[in-house]
Scaffold this active site. Structure first.
Site, short mmCIF file in Angstrom:
data_model
loop_
_atom_site.label_atom_id
_atom_site.label_comp_id
_atom_site.label_asym_id
_atom_site.label_seq_id
_atom_site.Cartn_x
_atom_site.Cartn_y
_atom_site.Cartn_z
N HIS A 81 5.40 15.79 34.15
CA HIS A 81 4.80 15.91 35.48
C HIS A 81 4.93 17.37 35.91
O HIS A 81 5.98 17.78 36.43
CB HIS A 81 5.58 14.97 36.41
CG HIS A 81 5.06 14.88 37.80
ND1 HIS A 81 4.55 13.73 38.33
CD2 HIS A 81 4.98 15.80 38.80
CE1 HIS A 81 4.18 13.93 39.59
NE2 HIS A 81 4.43 15.19 39.90
N ASN A 96 0.27 19.57 42.17
CA ASN A 96 0.11 18.94 40.85
C ASN A 96 -1.01 19.61 40.05
O ASN A 96 -2.00 20.07 40.62
CB ASN A 96 -0.24 17.47 41.04
CG ASN A 96 0.87 16.71 41.74
OD1 ASN A 96 1.93 16.49 41.16
ND2 ASN A 96 0.65 16.32 42.98
N ARG A 110 -0.83 9.05 45.82
CA ARG A 110 0.55 9.02 46.35
C ARG A 110 1.13 10.44 46.37
O ARG A 110 1.30 11.04 47.43
CB ARG A 110 1.42 8.10 45.47
CG ARG A 110 2.73 7.68 46.13
CD ARG A 110 3.84 8.72 46.08
NE ARG A 110 4.21 9.14 44.73
CZ ARG A 110 5.06 10.13 44.48
NH1 ARG A 110 5.62 10.80 45.47
NH2 ARG A 110 5.34 10.47 43.24
N ASP A 111 1.40 10.98 45.21
CA ASP A 111 2.07 12.29 45.15
C ASP A 111 1.20 13.40 45.73
O ASP A 111 1.71 14.36 46.30
CB ASP A 111 2.42 12.59 43.69
CG ASP A 111 3.28 13.83 43.54
OD1 ASP A 111 3.95 14.21 44.51
OD2 ASP A 111 3.26 14.44 42.47
N HIS A 159 3.76 20.81 37.95
CA HIS A 159 3.06 21.40 39.09
C HIS A 159 2.56 22.78 38.65
O HIS A 159 3.22 23.46 37.86
CB HIS A 159 3.99 21.51 40.29
CG HIS A 159 4.25 20.19 40.95
ND1 HIS A 159 4.78 20.07 42.20
CD2 HIS A 159 4.01 18.92 40.53
CE1 HIS A 159 4.87 18.80 42.53
NE2 HIS A 159 4.42 18.07 41.53
N CYS A 185 3.25 22.37 47.52
CA CYS A 185 4.65 22.56 47.18
C CYS A 185 5.38 22.92 48.45
O CYS A 185 5.22 24.02 48.97
CB CYS A 185 4.82 23.65 46.13
SG CYS A 185 6.55 23.89 45.69
MG MG Z 1 4.02 16.03 41.82
#
Ligand code: MG
Length: 306
Positions: free
Chosen positions: A208, A250, A16-17, A210, A241
Site C-alpha cells: 500500500h 494513494n 474508504r482510504d 502513497h 497525506c
Molecule cells: Mg492509503
C-alpha cells in the site's frame, strides 16, 4: 529482469482510504454511484467504507447506508474497516464480505492514530477476528508506517516482521504493508517485503504505497519483482497525506494499471473505465485528478490494449 507475476489483484481503496482524507463530504447517492462504477471496472476488491466512530471520520459516517445502497457484483469483494466489536456488528449488519483491522508498526503513530498502544490494538482485534471467522468473513490486517513514521522516523524492519507475523498468526488472511507517509524507496520496499515473506506467505501480502514523493510506481515494480501479487491503489489518487499537507496520497489505480498493462501482467481491470470513474469522482469532489495517465490519456496505439 527478474520474473514478474502473470496476474495481480487490485484492491481499490478510494471509497474508504481516499475519501476519508478528502475535505469534501460526498452525498450518499454520489458514493453509491462511485462504488457502482468501480464495481464495473474489473477491480477484485473495493474498500467501501469504515465503521469507526462517525465523530472520528464524518466523511464516512453513512457507510452502513452505502453498503445497503450499492449494487453488488458477485466478482467483487466489498470490504469495510472495523476498529472494534461495535464496528464489527455494523459490518455484519451491512453484509460486508470482508473486514479490515488496522494497527501500526510505530508505537507513537498507533497512539496518535487510534489512541492505544500496538499491544492494546492487537488485544482489541481478538474478539473482532473471532467474530469475523465465525461469520466466514475474509480478514485483512493493515500495518501502517511499515516503511517510516512521521514521529519516530525510521521503523525497524524487525518490528514490522514481528507484527506482520502476529497479525497473520491471529488469523488475518492478508496483511497490507502501508507506506503511510510515502517515504519508501524501491530497494527498501523490496527488502522489507522479502523479510516479511519469511513469516507471511507472499500471496498473503499486499503493498500500500502513497505517492507523496513520487516513488510509488517504482516501489510497486520492485515488489512485483520479488513476487507481490496484491496491490492497493485509489482511483484518481484520491486521499491526501495529513502529515504533508497538499502532497499526494494513494497511488492512482489508473497509473498502476497502465504500468501493469505495459508489463503484460493481467489484472482484469479495464483502464478506460477506471479513468472515466476517476474523472467522475474528481468532478464530484471538486479536486484535481492525481492520476498522470488520466490527465495525459491513453496513447492512440494502446487504446485497444486497455
Ligand atoms: Mg492509503
Amino acid at each position: 529482469m527478474p520474473t514478474l507475476p502473470s496476474q495481480v489483484r487490485i484492491i481499490e481503496v478510494a471509497p474508504r482510504d481516499g475519501l476519508q482524507f478528502e475535505r469534501t463530504t460526498l452525498t450518499l447517492k454520489t458514493k453509491i454511484n462511485f462504488i457502482n462504477q468501480l464495481s464495473k471496472t474489473g477491480v477484485s476488491n473495493i474498500e467501501v467504507g469504515s465503521f469507526v466512530s462517525p465523530a472520528h471520520i464524518p466523511q464516512l459516517a453513512d457507510s452502513d447506508n452505502v453498503f445497503r445502497g450499492i449494487t453488488r457484483n458477485n466478482n467483487v469483494i466489498y470490504s469495510a474497516l472495523v476498529p472494534n466489536e461495535i464496528g464489527m456488528q455494523r459490518a455484519l449488519a451491512a453484509q460486508a464480505d470482508s473486514i479490515a483491522v488496522f494497527t501500526a508498526a510505530s508505537e507513537t503513530f498507533c497512539q496518535k492514530n487510534i489512541g492505544c498502544s500496538i499491544a492494546e490494538s492487537l488485544q482489541r482485534f481478538k474478539t473482532v477476528i473471532a467474530t469475523a471467522k465465525c461469520n466466514g468473513l475474509w480478514l485483512r490486517g493493515y500495518l501502517s508506517c511499515a516503511f517510516g513514521c512521521p514521529y519516530e522516523n525510521a521503523v525497524p524492519t524487525t518490528q514490522v516482521v514481528k507484527l506482520a507475523k502476529q497479525l497473520f498468526t491471529m488469523g488475518c488472511d492478508e496483511i497490507s504493508l502501508g507506506d503511510t507517509i510515502g517515504v519508501a524507496t524501491a530497494s527498501q520496499a523490496k527488502t522489507l517485503v522479502l523479510q516479511v515473506s519469511g513469516v507471511v506467505p507472499l500471496d498473503k501480502l499486499a503493498v500500500h504505497f502513497h505517492d507523496t514523493r513520487g516513488q510509488a510506481l517504482a516501489n510497486i515494480l520492485s515488489c512485483l519483482q520479488v513476487g507481490i501479487t496484491r496491490i492497493d491503489s485509489a482511483v484518481a489518487g484520491l486521499g491526501g497525506c495529513p502529515y504533508a499537507p497538499g502532497a499526494s496520497g494513494n497511488i492512482a489505480t489508473e497509473d498502476v494499471i497502465y504500468m501493469l498493462n505495459g508489463l503484460g501482467i493481467k489484472t482484469g481491470v479495464n483502464l478506460k473505465k477506471v479513468i472515466t470513474t476517476g474523472h467522475y469522482i474528481t468532478q464530484q469532489l471538486g479536486r484535481h485528478n492525481a492520476s498522470r495517465v488520466a490527465i495525459a490519456g491513453i496513447p492512440d496505439w494502446l487504446q485497444n490494449e486497455s
